[in-house]
Design a protein around this motif. Structure first.
Motif: not given
Length: 201
Positions: A17-24, A26-37, A62-64, A86-90
């Motif tokens: 659940r935490v990993a999913e929040a982090l993916r969202t 980074v997709a929204e531009g709140r985290l850069d890739m280094d911090e996300f990793g 998510a979405g807030a 969040g962005p669609a994966t499929s």
């Protein structure tokens, strides 16, 4: 995320659940890739709630638009808000003389189109996230079959039809408050589309 019991051992579901929040984030531009990793690696290594909490404490749910606590626990009130956005994966699937499956933790697009020709497919929404509150799933089964599994608390409307085939609509019904709405449309020609409500094991 709540922190009432910081030394409580974290479960795989809570880490995910935490990993999913982090993916969202980074997709929204709140985290850069280094911090996300860095945070993602820490999330999967976390053993307790106290280690998970800081990873998302500065992020909105998510979405807030404004920060809100992300709960580790999936209660009735908190389940749907966490799963919308969040962005669609499929956004589609095709099976020709074969099969496809969409199941587990994935994000279904606002419009999802599935097609089978002499094949079969399964669309499982029980653990899925939703790109938007309104989702249309278009199912076209020609000389094949397709199954759509939905959780018991999802708002579902089935509007498909069958020609020399079947399009099951027994899953049609309202969901719990806050549930996204899913409309299943399409047709089956010498084939079948079944939409069933089924809880996770």
């Amino acid at each position: 995320m709540t922190n009432e019991l910081p030394e409580m051992r974290a479960s795989d579901a809570e880490r995910e659940r935490v990993a999913e929040a982090l993916r969202t984030a980074v997709a929204e531009g709140r985290l850069d890739m280094d911090e996300f990793g860095e945070r993602l690696e820490a999330a999967y290594k976390a053993r307790t709630h106290a280690e998970l909490v800081p990873l998302v404490s500065d992020l909105p749910a998510a979405g807030a638009e404004t920060p809100a606590p992300l709960s580790l626990h999936k209660d009735e009130a908190g389940t749907w808000p966490e799963r919308i956005g969040g962005p669609a994966t499929s956004k589609g699937a095709v099976a020709v003389f074969g099969g496809f499956a969409r199941r587990g933790r994935w994000t279904v697009g606002r419009t999802f189109t599935a097609f089978t020709l002499w094949g079969g497919g399964q669309i499982d929404l029980r653990e899925a996230r939703f790109e938007d509150r309104e989702t249309v799933i278009r199912c076209f089964a020609l000389f094949g079959g397709m199954g759509v599994l939905v959780p018991p608390d999802l708002d579902v409307q089935v509007r498909g039809f069958g020609l020399m085939g079947g399009f099951g609509d027994k899953a049609t019904g309202p969901g719990t408050p806050g549930s996204p709405r899913v409309r299943v449309t399409g047709f089956a020609l010498w084939g079948g589309v079944g939409v069933k409500r089924k809880p996770l094991p």
